[in-house]
Design an enzyme around this catalytic site. Structure first.
Site, PDB file in Angstrom:
ATOM      1  N   ARG A   1      59.587  14.725  78.987  1.00  0.00           N
ATOM      2  CA  ARG A   1      58.160  14.824  78.757  1.00  0.00           C
ATOM      3  C   ARG A   1      57.937  14.580  77.264  1.00  0.00           C
ATOM      4  O   ARG A   1      58.757  14.980  76.443  1.00  0.00           O
ATOM      5  CB  ARG A   1      57.614  16.213  79.118  1.00  0.00           C
ATOM      6  CG  ARG A   1      57.388  16.418  80.615  1.00  0.00           C
ATOM      7  CD  ARG A   1      56.225  15.588  81.130  1.00  0.00           C
ATOM      8  NE  ARG A   1      55.999  15.771  82.563  1.00  0.00           N
ATOM      9  CZ  ARG A   1      56.563  15.012  83.511  1.00  0.00           C
ATOM     10  NH1 ARG A   1      57.405  14.052  83.182  1.00  0.00           N
ATOM     11  NH2 ARG A   1      56.278  15.232  84.778  1.00  0.00           N
TER      12      ARG A   1
ATOM     13  N   GLU B   1      49.744  10.048  77.166  1.00  0.00           N
ATOM     14  CA  GLU B   1      50.083   8.761  77.788  1.00  0.00           C
ATOM     15  C   GLU B   1      48.776   8.142  78.313  1.00  0.00           C
ATOM     16  O   GLU B   1      48.149   8.749  79.180  1.00  0.00           O
ATOM     17  CB  GLU B   1      51.059   8.967  78.958  1.00  0.00           C
ATOM     18  CG  GLU B   1      52.473   9.319  78.517  1.00  0.00           C
ATOM     19  CD  GLU B   1      53.351   9.839  79.652  1.00  0.00           C
ATOM     20  OE1 GLU B   1      52.972   9.702  80.828  1.00  0.00           O
ATOM     21  OE2 GLU B   1      54.426  10.396  79.347  1.00  0.00           O
TER      22      GLU B   1
ATOM     23  N   HIS C   1      55.854   5.436  81.368  1.00  0.00           N
ATOM     24  CA  HIS C   1      56.186   6.525  82.295  1.00  0.00           C
ATOM     25  C   HIS C   1      56.504   5.999  83.683  1.00  0.00           C
ATOM     26  O   HIS C   1      55.784   6.277  84.656  1.00  0.00           O
ATOM     27  CB  HIS C   1      55.065   7.578  82.347  1.00  0.00           C
ATOM     28  CG  HIS C   1      55.556   8.892  82.898  1.00  0.00           C
ATOM     29  ND1 HIS C   1      54.979  10.106  82.577  1.00  0.00           N
ATOM     30  CD2 HIS C   1      56.560   9.200  83.759  1.00  0.00           C
ATOM     31  CE1 HIS C   1      55.619  11.091  83.206  1.00  0.00           C
ATOM     32  NE2 HIS C   1      56.573  10.559  83.931  1.00  0.00           N
TER      33      HIS C   1
ATOM     34  N   GLY D   1      70.404  19.047  84.484  1.00  0.00           N
ATOM     35  CA  GLY D   1      69.979  19.361  85.839  1.00  0.00           C
ATOM     36  C   GLY D   1      70.376  18.202  86.747  1.00  0.00           C
ATOM     37  O   GLY D   1      71.338  17.483  86.460  1.00  0.00           O
TER      38      GLY D   1
END
Lengths: 327, 395
Positions: free
Chosen positions: A244, A273, A292, A160
């Site tokens: 993810r 997380e 993250h 993407g």
């Protein structure tokens, strides 16, 4: 008096560990009357009717049916970041609430982090740093080597916006680029980055020195990388995850790393997380984990805030919503 | 591609020497070395398999070939095989194809016999030390083949006075060093080391959402030293849509500048004032010691990061400590320091806005291999009286 002209927007809190940034508040207050969850709970009857939008910053406030029922005039939930796997889109749709995210502005930062992880892992940067600063270091050993990124093969799963930007960067390192995607990109796009389409993910896994996950989390990509996929990878390969945590079957990953089925992993995302402090991934030498931080730069977070403001304003004035997430 | 360059160097030496018996005519080193850990695709390796006509000794018995070739191979002095500072096993195997290896220990134990045999010295990670005493005891020494591009550890004038040539390996180091420059820039900007510590710390309960780094994409990178490595850094940085400024002894050609979108800054001050990231990619000479000092650091933006992949002595380290402590600049990322390693009580080790790596610019399996190949090609060129690909001259 002034406050009443501005639409009321619900936020979780300001500052603290996951709240709206202090530096963003001034800008937001120019456009909205901000109501924190605390204020709302203390005065549900009056404030419930006033709230027309939710500014969801890093998954908070948590939205459930109870909340939706008490906000009859809620038009939109503006969510920060590009991922929307934390939202129940069906539920929101049933209540006629629109959803927006911030897709494109996170792309370059996330692609940059993907490259940073690949380089750091391959060149053993964190390990090297620890050696350089350790009180026990007397000399730098001659035999201490990493592996080269330049000229190696990168397999991008998910081409993407983010995946494509990774490809653009990797090309400058003269990497051979393979990609796997729901659908093939057009020839010009492929040629611009020298990317070769692998219709079957297996082909990509077998040939890559670095496998980078840049998909969004959907029921189809949930646990996309498990024991089978890890075994198809080269024993000298590194898995990099900037998508993810749930795209990877984590227990299988632990096993693969322990048994040297693959060489290493570099993860900006895990599930959950943070990981529990006794999780095996935290102790492994060949694993690099970051908290993250794919979009964690000042500029990008500011742009995200502006984006979300735009989306809310559009929704409340019945204009087309930039970055609306449709079911 | 840089890999094919090394191979061609060896091949061209063979073609020019007219001495088919010499063992270096043999199989390409990539194939010949043992325990080769490269992850290059099989297709790439296969391209370099030589044909049936190579390896002149195939028809003779292995032992006889070995005896014959050992007689003819020029003597090469190395520090040691394996161990803390020695040459790795697979590189030793590569060197043995072309030279008769003599370790420092063997040489010292038997100076009389060994000293005449040694025609070349292979210097890797600055070892063995080439001093006057060593040069005086090697009457037939022709060349010092350095593995790596920096030769600031060699006294070029002194070596030249002995009629000995010095060669380095500029091609082999370029990709891996440019990669480390990019790795350090990205790691520093995105606080990768700090982040990884938070991710695994036993005290971490949650990830703070206001924990932020700075952007690399579309930032301004100022490259000081636009040689081979600096240019490769520019090529990589361009893909991150960075604005690229550079300072160099002389300006590059227009086509080269345009290919990477680089703007020349004749005055280093201009580069320092405009850059978000300043990267040092020059070699160390007597003229540029401490080229980055208090004044230069003061010219940099307070939000800027200094990255050093050149040599530690390019920076006035005390001035850097002060600048980092007082937030004159945002951060630094150094692959090189002076000395290496730094003393364990050095203030640089205690700062939290610095990343230091242990001089790993060429510390990859691939680069080590290519540096050895390039050094071998250079040394053989000297010994065979052929044009030398990378000779280094004293000023």
């Amino acid at each position: 008096m002034e406050d009443q002209k501005l639409p009321c927007v619900l936020i979780d809190c300001i500052g603290e560990k996951h709240g709206v940034y202090e530096e963003h508040v001034e800008f937001l207050k120019e456009h909205f009357c901000l109501i924190t969850m605390k204020e709302y709970i203390e005065n549900k009857k009056i404030l419930g009717k006033k709230i027309r939008a939710i500014y969801m910053w890093y998954h908070k406030p948590v939205i459930n049916e109870e909340l939706l029922q008490s906000l009859p005039n809620l038009k939109i939930v503006a969510s920060s970041g590009v991922g929307i796997d934390h939202l129940d889109l069906n539920l929101l749709s049933r209540y006629g609430v629109k959803v927006s995210n911030t897709p494109f502005i996170v792309s370059t930062d996330t692609a940059d982090l993907g490259m940073a992880l690949m380089l750091a892992s391959s060149r053993r940067l964190v390990e090297g740093y620890q050696m350089a600063v350790s009180p026990d270091t007397e000399y730098f050993p001659a035999n201490w080597l990493g592996d080269e990124v330049s000229g190696a093969t990168l397999g991008i799963i998910g081409m993407g916006t983010i995946g494509y930007k990774v490809a653009e960067r990797a090309k400058a390192f003269e990497m051979k680029i393979l990609y796997h995607n729901r659908k093939q990109r057009n020839k010009e796009e492929e040629n611009a980055v020298g990317a070769i389409y692998c219709k079957k993910i297996d082909d990509l896994l077998r040939q890559s020195d670095f496998v980078m996950l840049a998909v969004n989390l959907t029921p189809q990509t949930h646990k996309l990388i498990g024991k089978r996929e890890l075994q198809l990878m080269k024993p000298t390969a590194t898995l990099i995850n900037i998508s993810r945590g749930l795209v990877v079957e984590q227990d299988d990953l632990v096993e693969a790393l322990q048994n040297k089925v693959i060489k290493a992993a570099a993860l900006d995302v895990t599930y959950p997380e943070p990981l529990p402090r006794d999780h095996p991934l935290l102790k492994m030498e060949n694993v690099l984990i970051t908290p993250h931080i794919g979009s964690a730069t000042k500029k990008t977070r500011h742009l995200m805030m502006e984006n979300m403001t735009e989306s809310i304003q559009a929704a409340l004035t019945s204009l087309p919503i930039p970055h609306e997430v449709l079911l | 591609m840089l890999r094919s360059k090394a191979f061609n160097l060896l091949k061209s030496i063979h073609l020019m020497s007219g001495q088919p018996k010499l063992a270096y005519k043999g199989i390409h080193p990539v194939i010949a070395s043992h325990g080769h850990h490269s992850h290059r695709s099989v297709g790439y390796r296969q391209r370099y398999k030589t044909g049936a006509g190579s390896a002149g000794g195939r028809t003779l018995s292995a032992a006889l070939t070995k005896a014959m070739s050992e007689k003819e191979l020029p003597g090469l002095l190395i520090l040691d095989i394996g161990g803390t500072y020695g040459v790795q096993e697979n590189i030793v195997a590569l060197l043995k194809k072309h030279f008769c290896l003599i370790t420092m220990k063997e040489f010292l134990e038997n100076k009389k016999e060994m000293s005449k045999k040694i025609q070349s010295v292979f210097v890797s990670e600055c070892r063995p030390t080439v001093d006057q005493e060593l040069l005086e005891s090697l009457p037939n020494l022709k060349v010092i083949g350095n593995s790596g591009v920096g030769v600031d550890h060699l006294n070029l004038k002194m070596i030249s006075n002995f009629g000995v040539k010095v060669t380095n390996t500029p091609h082999a180091v370029a990709d891996s060093t440019a990669d480390i420059g990019m790795a350090l820039m990205l790691a520093s900007a995105r606080r990768l080391v700090e982040g990884s510590q938070i991710a695994i710390s036993p005290h971490t309960k949650y990830f703070a959402v206001d924990w932020l780094g700075v952007e690399v994409t579309r930032a301004t990178l100022g490259i000081i030293g636009m040689g081979r490595i600096g240019y490769k850094v520019a090529q990589r940085a361009r893909a991150f849509e960075m604005k690229i400024l550079y300072h160099n002894r002389k300006q590059r050609r227009k086509e080269e500048e345009q290919a990477v979108g680089a703007h020349y800054c004749e005055k280093m001050e201009d580069l320092l004032q405009q850059s978000d990231f300043v990267m040092l990619v020059v070699n160390l000479t007597p003229e540029n010691h401490k080229m980055i000092g208090k004044k230069e650091l003061g010219l940099m933006k307070p939000t800027a990061t200094l990255i050093n992949i050149g040599r530690g002595a390019l920076i006035d380290q005390d001035a850097l400590v002060e600048a980092l402590q007082n937030n004159v600049i945002r951060a630094a990322a150094l692959d090189v320091t002076y000395p290496e390693p730094l003393p364990r009580d050095h203030p640089l080790l205690k700062l939290n806005n610095i990343i230091i790596t242990p001089h790993i610019g060429t510390a990859t399996v691939q680069a080590i291999q290519m540096m050895a190949e390039e050094a071998i090609a250079n040394m053989l060129a000297v010994l065979n009286g052929q044009p030398i690909p990378s000779e280094v001259f004293p000023k």
